[in-house]
Design an enzyme around this catalytic site. Sequence first.
Site, PDB file in Angstrom:
ATOM      1  N   GLN A   1       0.843  -1.195   0.000  1.00 48.76           N
ATOM      2  CA  GLN A   1       0.000   0.000   0.000  1.00 48.76           C
ATOM      3  C   GLN A   1       0.876   1.242   0.000  1.00 48.76           C
ATOM      4  OE1 GLN A   1      -3.007   0.326   3.081  1.00 48.76           O
ATOM      5  NE2 GLN A   1      -3.260   2.513   2.734  1.00 48.76           N
TER       6      GLN A   1
ATOM      7  N   CYS B   1      -6.610   1.567   2.133  1.00 47.99           N
ATOM      8  CA  CYS B   1      -6.601   0.222   2.720  1.00 47.99           C
ATOM      9  C   CYS B   1      -7.907  -0.522   2.479  1.00 47.99           C
ATOM     10  CB  CYS B   1      -6.282   0.278   4.205  1.00 47.99           C
ATOM     11  SG  CYS B   1      -7.406   1.300   5.185  1.00 47.99           S
TER      12      CYS B   1
ATOM     13  N   ASP C   1      -2.069  -7.491   4.287  1.00 44.53           N
ATOM     14  CA  ASP C   1      -2.169  -6.087   4.682  1.00 44.53           C
ATOM     15  C   ASP C   1      -1.074  -5.333   3.932  1.00 44.53           C
ATOM     16  OD1 ASP C   1      -2.035  -3.598   5.910  1.00 44.53           O
ATOM     17  OD2 ASP C   1      -2.253  -4.366   7.948  1.00 44.53           O
TER      18      ASP C   1
ATOM     19  N   HIS D   1      -8.142   0.960  10.123  1.00 44.39           N
ATOM     20  CA  HIS D   1      -7.424   0.315   9.030  1.00 44.39           C
ATOM     21  C   HIS D   1      -8.102  -0.998   8.655  1.00 44.39           C
ATOM     22  CE1 HIS D   1      -3.980  -0.493   6.466  1.00 44.39           C
ATOM     23  NE2 HIS D   1      -3.837  -1.683   7.020  1.00 44.39           N
TER      24      HIS D   1
END
Length: 238
Positions: free
Chosen positions: A85, A91, A190, A162
């Site tokens: 990211q 996100c 993630d 998040h």
Amino acid sequence: MSRWIPLESNPEWAVRAGLVKSQAHFEDIYGLDDELLAMVTQPVKAAILLFPITEQYENERKAQDERIAAEGQHPVDPTVFWMKQTISNACGTMALLHAMINSDVVFAPESAIQKFIDICKEQTPLERAKILETTPLFANIHADAAAGGQSAIPPNLDTDLHFTCFVQAPSPPRDGVAVDKTEMRLLELDGRRNGPIDRGVCLDFLKDVGKVVKDVYIAQTANVNFSLISLSGGPLPE
């Protein structure tokens, strides 16, 4: 770093991006007790968690990333799609992409997500991130989804919430030795991390996700701003 408007938990983004909703859908998970998990439509292909970022979590995340960099972890299936990211507040989009691309779901031909998959197929995680930064495929969908959320768009785009994603994948050979082909691993995807995080053997996907959520996330904060959704096969139940 590019910055997008924070996205609420809005599965309609997925349909607009190309998910064929007669074949798969997102639905809310109302709790982590066995009875509530049993209410979720099966088969569950992925799960997305929205959680509050705390100082304790950040410290533990950094320590774990350093430990994995130094010592390694259980091998991760090389076919798992993961990207870094590099866009602030992206996100939500990242979690949806990680969930759908790593599940055997159907996408509409020529849809935004199918085009993105085709472009990114042979790219590295950082190259995929650059493509996401520069492609117009998702930026407008993201902005429309954010504007259509239940909450007003905040004047300050910084957020302490998040999204992360959980999927399961086969365990690849380790040190050249084949493993049981039926063994599945629970992976956390993630974009803020350095790569996929192996969370152990996956025997019951939702229960195993619930255990990680309770042990890693809920246990270290009194904050109640959590939500969990599943990517399940079939149409959304009426």
